[in-house]
Each structure stands twice: as C-alpha cells, then as structure tokens.
Motif scaffolding. Structure first.
Motif, PDB file in Angstrom:
ATOM      1  N   TYR A 632       0.769  -1.241   0.000  1.00  0.00           N
ATOM      2  CA  TYR A 632       0.000   0.000   0.000  1.00  0.00           C
ATOM      3  C   TYR A 632       0.805   1.297   0.000  1.00  0.00           C
ATOM      4  CZ  TYR A 632      -3.313  -3.543   1.625  1.00  0.00           C
ATOM      5  OH  TYR A 632      -4.065  -4.676   1.743  1.00  0.00           O
ATOM      6  N   GLY A 633       2.036   1.299   0.498  1.00  0.00           N
ATOM      7  CA  GLY A 633       2.737   2.547   0.760  1.00  0.00           C
ATOM      8  C   GLY A 633       3.275   3.240  -0.479  1.00  0.00           C
ATOM      9  N   SER A 634       3.023   4.534  -0.588  1.00  0.00           N
ATOM     10  CA  SER A 634       3.572   5.319  -1.696  1.00  0.00           C
ATOM     11  C   SER A 634       3.436   6.805  -1.392  1.00  0.00           C
ATOM     12  CB  SER A 634       2.837   5.011  -3.005  1.00  0.00           C
ATOM     13  OG  SER A 634       3.352   5.781  -4.059  1.00  0.00           O
ATOM     14  N   LEU A 635       4.546   7.535  -1.575  1.00  0.00           N
ATOM     15  CA  LEU A 635       4.530   8.988  -1.440  1.00  0.00           C
ATOM     16  C   LEU A 635       4.934   9.577  -2.782  1.00  0.00           C
ATOM     17  CD1 LEU A 635       4.248  11.150   0.971  1.00  0.00           C
ATOM     18  CD2 LEU A 635       6.706  11.400   0.669  1.00  0.00           C
ATOM     19  N   THR A 636       4.062  10.372  -3.362  1.00  0.00           N
ATOM     20  CA  THR A 636       4.315  10.959  -4.673  1.00  0.00           C
ATOM     21  C   THR A 636       4.447  12.471  -4.559  1.00  0.00           C
ATOM     22  OG1 THR A 636       1.926  11.079  -5.107  1.00  0.00           O
ATOM     23  CG2 THR A 636       3.102   9.108  -5.867  1.00  0.00           C
ATOM     24  N   PHE A 637       4.998  13.094  -5.620  1.00  0.00           N
ATOM     25  CA  PHE A 637       5.278  14.532  -5.604  1.00  0.00           C
ATOM     26  C   PHE A 637       4.684  15.215  -6.827  1.00  0.00           C
ATOM     27  CE2 PHE A 637       8.459  12.621  -2.967  1.00  0.00           C
ATOM     28  CZ  PHE A 637       8.661  13.519  -1.943  1.00  0.00           C
ATOM     29  N   LEU A 699       4.639  -8.868 -10.123  1.00  0.00           N
ATOM     30  CA  LEU A 699       4.511  -7.530  -9.554  1.00  0.00           C
ATOM     31  C   LEU A 699       5.897  -6.923  -9.480  1.00  0.00           C
ATOM     32  CD1 LEU A 699       1.977  -8.300  -6.693  1.00  0.00           C
ATOM     33  CD2 LEU A 699       1.507  -7.468  -9.002  1.00  0.00           C
ATOM     34  N   LYS A 700       6.148  -5.914 -10.318  1.00  0.00           N
ATOM     35  CA  LYS A 700       7.494  -5.358 -10.445  1.00  0.00           C
ATOM     36  C   LYS A 700       7.627  -3.938  -9.925  1.00  0.00           C
ATOM     37  CE  LYS A 700       8.717  -8.420 -14.233  1.00  0.00           C
ATOM     38  NZ  LYS A 700       9.364  -8.567 -15.552  1.00  0.00           N
ATOM     39  N   SER A 701       6.579  -3.427  -9.332  1.00  0.00           N
ATOM     40  CA  SER A 701       6.685  -2.118  -8.694  1.00  0.00           C
ATOM     41  C   SER A 701       5.760  -2.086  -7.485  1.00  0.00           C
ATOM     42  CB  SER A 701       6.338  -0.985  -9.668  1.00  0.00           C
ATOM     43  OG  SER A 701       4.984  -1.059 -10.052  1.00  0.00           O
ATOM     44  N   GLN A 702       6.125  -1.288  -6.544  1.00  0.00           N
ATOM     45  CA  GLN A 702       5.316  -1.106  -5.346  1.00  0.00           C
ATOM     46  C   GLN A 702       4.684   0.273  -5.375  1.00  0.00           C
ATOM     47  OE1 GLN A 702       7.805  -1.880  -1.905  1.00  0.00           O
ATOM     48  NE2 GLN A 702       8.048  -4.041  -2.401  1.00  0.00           N
ATOM     49  N   PRO A 703       3.521   0.445  -4.753  1.00  0.00           N
ATOM     50  CA  PRO A 703       2.781  -0.564  -4.005  1.00  0.00           C
ATOM     51  C   PRO A 703       2.015  -1.518  -4.921  1.00  0.00           C
ATOM     52  CG  PRO A 703       1.572   1.488  -3.985  1.00  0.00           C
ATOM     53  CD  PRO A 703       2.869   1.779  -4.678  1.00  0.00           C
TER      54      PRO A 703
END
Length: 716
Positions: A632-637, A699-703
């Motif tokens: 679930y975790g992701s911080l975007t800009f 699955l090659k990227s998170q989250p």
C-alpha cells in the motif's frame, strides 16, 4: 518490574542506600568486559568514570543502567535479562534505568542498525557473572566455608552442605569490599533459565496506564510550545512573511523567522497550531521542483547512463557469459518514496542558557544531537546535556537530528526553554523519506538452467549506494557485475527500517523467482543450488554464512509444507541483513477474484534469542511493516510538494489485512545477531512470488495495490 528515568535520582539512590554493591564497566577500554567496584563517595560526587552500572542494594533491589534509547525494540527488557541470567537474580527484584547521554561513559549509545544486543551481549553477561562471583565469595567468607561449596540461585547465595542461605542484599556490602575478579566463568547456554523465555516488556504497565514516558509527554513549568512552518515544496525557499494576524492570537508569545522556517511560539499546542494557520508566507523557487513523473524519466535515463555508474563488484567475464548464454532474463523493479510515520511525531525540548544547553526528547542518536547543536550554536559539547525519553517509534527517522536542532536554535533566539512539536502533516511533508529506487536485473542461463551471469544496476534518488553488492547471489555466480548510479534531488532522504534492503530484498528475490522459472526449476531448489555453488567453488569473496542461509531455507520449507499444499499458492523469499538470516513462505488464496495473503511462515536465524516474546514481536512487526508498505505505501510529488500529507491519502495496512504469522527460530548456539530489521526485507518478495503463483502476474513495482491485478478485480 519497577522503572525510573532519572540518572540523578539513580546515582543519589545508589550513594545513599545502606551499603551495597555497585559495578560499572567501561565500554571503550581493552578490558571493557571486566567490571570494577565503584565507591559510594565517587557515586555521590557523580564523577565515576564508568558508563553502565549494576547495583544490588541492601534491600535486595538489582538495578541496571540501560544506555540505548528505547523505541519499542524491547532493549530495556532484554539488557537486564542478560545481566539477571548470569547473576542468577530474582527477576521480580530487577529494576532498569534509562541512561542519559554520556559520551565518556558509553560507546554506541545508539538505537539503529539492529546492533544493540550484539554489541552489549558479552559485556552484560560479564557484569552479571562478576557480581555473582563476588557475592558467592562474600557468602563463603561469612560462613567460613570453601567458595566451591557455595552457589547463586534466584537472588540467594546457598551453601550446599549446610543449606544456609543469604540474599544478595544481605551480602552486597561485604561483596563490595572484595577485589574484583579479573576472570569469571560465564554460564553454559544449556543452563539458561531466563534467556530464551517469554518476558513481558518492563514498561507495559506504564505505557498502558498513560504514564508520561515519551517525548511528547515531557513538560516543564515555564516552557513555551513552538510549531514551525516549513517550505511547502522541496526546492523552494522563504521569500516573505506576514505574521501580524498570527501574533495577535491569544497565548502567542512571538513569531520567529530563521533559515527557511517560520516558528510560532506560544503557551499551548492548540493556540500555536491555530495561529500558525494564519501565517501569510510566500516562497520562491530555489532549485528543481521535481514531480513523480520527472523521477520516472530520471530513472529511465540513469539506467542507460554507462558513463557515470560506479562499479560495486565485478567477477569473471560478464560480457562473454551473456554472449554465450542459452537464455537471458531481464527485469526492472521500482520502489517509491516512503515516509517513516512513527506513531509519535517529531518533538524536542531545548533550553539554551548562558552556562550551557539542556536537550530532552526522543532521539535514536543522542550523540549526534549534541554534536549538531554544538556546531550550530558554537557551544562546547561538554556544556550540552542530552536526556533520552522513550521513543514512540522511529524506523530510522529519529537517526536524524533536524528537529532537535530546530528546538535548540529557537531557544537560543527567544532566550527561553521551548518544545518544538511537529504535526502528522509536518512529519509526512517535511521529509526525510526512504529513497526511491529502480533496479535493472539481467541473468544469463546455460543450456542446463544454471545461472552463469548476473547483472544488477541500482538507480537511486538520494540513495547513495542502492545495492548490497556482497549479498547473495554474489559469490554464487562466476560472472557478475553490480553497479549503481545516483540522482541528487532537493527531496531529503534518510535511512528507513532495514535501509536499502527493505526494497532490494523484494526486488532480488522476485527476480530470482523469474530466473528459476526460466530455468524450469523449483524456486527453493534453484537457490539451494546457487548456495552449494558458493560453498564448493565460490566466485570471489562470500560475505554471508552459507550454512546459516541454507538452514533457514530448509526450515521455512519444512514448516510451511512447501510444494505439498492444495488450494494455496506459495511464494518463497530469503534474505541476509544485519548479520541475521530470515526465510519466509507466503500462502496466497484467491477471494472474489483477488489474491489475499492468508499466512506467512518465517524461519529466523538471529543467534541466541534473549526474550522470546520480544523476538516474536520484532519478527511479526517487521513482516507487517514489510507487507503493508509493499502492498500500500507510496509517497508521490507534484512540483516538489508531497501529495500525501496525512492518512486520508496515505494508505497503511489495516488490522483485517494482516495475515496469520508463524515464527520459527533456529537454535544454533551462537551469539545474538540483529533482529530489529532482518524480518522486513524478505516479506515483499515472498508475497509477490506467491501472487505470481496464484495469478500468473509478476509484480514489479510497489505498491502492489496499484497494479492492474488489484484494480481490475472486484473488491473483497
């Protein structure tokens, strides 16, 4: 279990108690493991040249001074357990005291890197064993019997022939007058009674009843509260401030501008937070205002840039291996920025006085806080004291000292004691984050499915070296190239629980499953063959313990029923970090068209387990952390500003999403190795590999939750 937090009270208690034995041991010297008796006069003067103390009062209370900051890793329980084991103490009579920072008395007074127990294990054992030997000698002297006829048991010295008994407290003063033995015998591990059992955290009652243990609880009469407005985006600087309306609010003492910050100072948290919202602050550009879309392009460019890469490890002829390969497997894996999000937001108290500086708060590195304030204010370090409160989590965030420096600088400006408090939004938008990284993997297979070539490039944003070039499978592949390249960004980053390996473990282990599939081999068997290769004909140096890794692999395979379960898809992962080995198997089932993690099995080799309760909690917490952030975790800009500022937009794992977790510890009789972090890195890989088994999707990227397999299916 009783508990205290004041060094001054501890020394006063020890000095004024009616007789007793006080032991200290110097963590710097060549003979650091040999304790020495400390006189009551020296204790009363407060100038004994030692850094950790074991005391036995005439009232039969045993006290140990614990130097390392406690942030939930259970160190304040484990440390005294080690001493009590060797001492043969009555555990109900043990008291533990949190030490203030003292660079002259302590070495490695740090919480981080899963290193506290490995560092202190032998020192603590010797402290307990030395006190026990002196008590036995005191008992033998009192009874006028041979020393070898006496023994310690549950806080008593017992004479085997007569059955006479005396408590530690009754003998403590006599023991303190004896010469400290230069050598003592440590217990055989088979005789441990306390170590290896499940012991409750010594602070449980205080935590559950709301005692003021944490930095956020600290209060001193006359102090002010401050909150700081920081730039709204990375790559911006302060241009102008209109604080007229904020200053007019009730309870506000001042509004202070320093560096790029605007601090609102007042009498209460509520008043200060309300006034801060009334600031009118303008910023101007002071660097690149990067967005997540920019980072994606930067990653693509970095992975193709051969001119600026730094080679981390190279073995054999990689080009020839790939040229002659029967099959080549290529993949890229990417992780996002993540905030640390400890339960307790950043906070720190500082009082800068003409005669020195007082710092109080939750820090993983009190020494860095002191040295940083010394440099900032030009005040000698010996004029700065640091008192450590209990930490409400850290995960690496409190290795940084920015919030402590803010408090000190502000106190020096307003000439008053002040406590700086961050909100959750401040924590999430003010850095420092886990670096974002993209990896490119390549593997070369021969016609028998053996991996003859391996390449890894790590491209990171403020990540330093995003590889661990000496970890498995290095040493197991004859032709290997691992390099890295970095992009410098205004976005601030910092160590995040199990630094680098928290994502690299997932990426490496997911890729190895891809290679095993291409080789038409069972994923576990494929890894075991590589480890056998490293054991019998290594390719360069092998920096990990092959047998320990094989041990956890086989244990996890056995306990999980690998390959024999029906109606369950299983994924495997194994990783080495902080000198420990953890293998995991994840069970995934399909519900309403979506893969759901049902259970995770973990096999752990961390050497001697001191507190089984604390160890299980560390492993389970690491797995939940690893699973939750992988899913679930992701911080975007957007234009330099974080798009997630609180939990309404930042997804954490929920209680109902936590699977059953079963733990199995290897009892191999070696000294303890790290445990606070090693359980996290394998989790993402085990889960991703199980989901592939269930769905056929890599699955090659998170989250993971953002991948199509979850988006396109009906929600549970």
């Amino acid at each position: 279990m009783a508990k205290s937090t004041s060094r001054r009270d501890f020394l006063k208690m020890a000095a004024t108690a009616g007789g007793g034995l006080m032991l200290g041991f110097d963590w710097f010297s060549v003979n650091a493991e040999v304790p020495s008796v400390i006189s009551k006069a020296a204790l009363a003067a407060g100038n004994a040249e030692f850094n950790s103390y074991l005391s036995i009062s005439s009232t039969n209370i045993i006290t140990i001074f614990s130097p390392n900051p406690e942030l939930g890793q259970n160190i304040m329980t484990s440390f005294p357990m080690v001493v009590a084991e060797e001492l043969e103490a009555d555990w109900t009579k043990v008291n533990v005291v949190q030490a203030a920072f003292d660079a002259k008395k302590f070495e490695r007074q740090v919480t981080g890197g899963s290193g506290a127990i490995p560092h202190s294990w032998k020192r603590l054992r010797r402290a307990g064993a030395t006190a026990k030997q002196m008590l036995i000698e005191a008992g033998a002297k009192r009874w006028n019997v041979p020393v070898d006829e006496c023994a310690a048991s549950n806080g008593m010295i017992v004479h085997s022939k007569s059955g006479n008994k005396l408590s530690f407290g009754e003998l403590a003063e006599d023991a303190s007058k004896l010469t400290v033995p230069a050598e003592v015998k440590l217990k055989d591990r088979k005789d441990f009674k306390l170590i290896g059992t499940a012991v409750k955290n010594v602070a449980n009652k205080d935590i559950l009843t709301g005692k003021p243990l944490f930095g956020m609880d600290f209060y001193r009469e006359g102090m002010f509260i401050a909150m700081i407005q920081r730039p709204a985006a990375f790559g911006m600087k302060l241009k102008s401030v209109d604080a007229k309306e904020a200053k007019a609010q009730p309870g506000i003492i001042d509004v202070v501008t320093f560096k790029n910050n605007v601090a609102v100072v007042g009498k209460s948290t509520w008043q200060v937070n309300k006034a801060r919202k009334l600031l009118k602050v303008d910023y101007e550009k002071d660097g690149n205002l990067e967005s997540t879309a920019d980072h994606d392009k930067i990653f693509a460019d970095l992975l193709l840039n051969d001119s600026k890469v730094q080679v981390r490890r190279k073995e054999g002829d990689v080009d020839a291996a790939f040229k002659n390969a029967a099959k080549i497997v290529k993949s890229e894996y990417q992780c996002p920025f993540l905030p640390h999000n400890p339960m307790e937001p950043m906070n720190f108290f500082a009082h800068v006085r003409p005669d020195g500086v007082e710092l109080i708060g939750p820090t993983q590195t009190p020494g860095n806080a002191r040295s940083g304030v010394s440099r900032l204010l030009g005040i000698p370090e010996d004029k700065i004291t640091v008192e450590i409160t209990r930490l409400g989590g850290g995960f690496g965030r409190r290795l940084m000292t920015d919030y402590a420096l803010e408090a000190a600088e502000l106190s020096s400006m307003i000439k008053a004691p002040v406590k700086v408090i961050w909100t959750r939004e401040d924590d999430m938008t003010g850095g420092s984050y886990r670096p974002a990284v993209r990896y490119r993997f390549e593997a070369a297979l021969d016609d028998q499915g053996k991996m003859i070539g391996y390449k890894l490039r790590g491209a990171g944003i403020n990540a330093g070296n995003p590889t661990r070039e000496n970890n498995f499978p290095s040493g197991a592949v004859d032709n290997l190239l691992i390099d890295s390249i970095e992009h410098k960004s205004p976005v601030t980053t910092a160590p995040w629980r199990a630094p680098i390996t928290n994502f690299l473990g997932y990426a490496e282990q997911a890729f190895l499953d891809e290679v095993a599939e291409a080789a038409k081999k069972d994923p576990i068997q494929f890894r075991l063959e590589l480890l056998e290769k490293a054991k019998t004909s290594p390719a360069g140096a092998v920096r990990y313990d092959i047998d320990r890794m094989i041990g956890v692999i086989k244990l996890a395979s056995e306990k999980s029923g690998w390959g024999i379960k029906k109606n369950v898809s299983q994924g495997f992962s194994v990783y080495f970090s902080h000198a420990s080995y953890v293998a995991q198997v994840a069970d995934v089932v399909m519900k309403a068209g979506k893969p759901v993690v049902q259970k995770i099995y973990a096999a752990i080799d961390c050497g001697e387990v001191i507190n089984m309760s604390g160890a299980r909690q560390q492993v389970m917490g690491g797995i939940v952390d690893g699973l939750g952030h992988a899913m679930y975790g992701s911080l975007t800009f957007k234009d330099g500003a974080p798009e997630q500022s609180n939990y309404n937009k930042y997804r954490l794992i929920r209680m109902r999403e936590i699977p059953e977790i079963e733990t199995f510890f290897v009892n191999n009789g070696i000294d303890p190795t790290g445990l606070g972090e090693p359980a996290l890195p394998p989790t993402g890989g085990a889960v991703a590999n199980a989901i592939f088994k269930a769905t056929g999707e890599r699955l090659k990227s998170q989250p993971f939750i953002q991948q199509e397999i979850f988006k396109s299916k009906k929600a549970v």
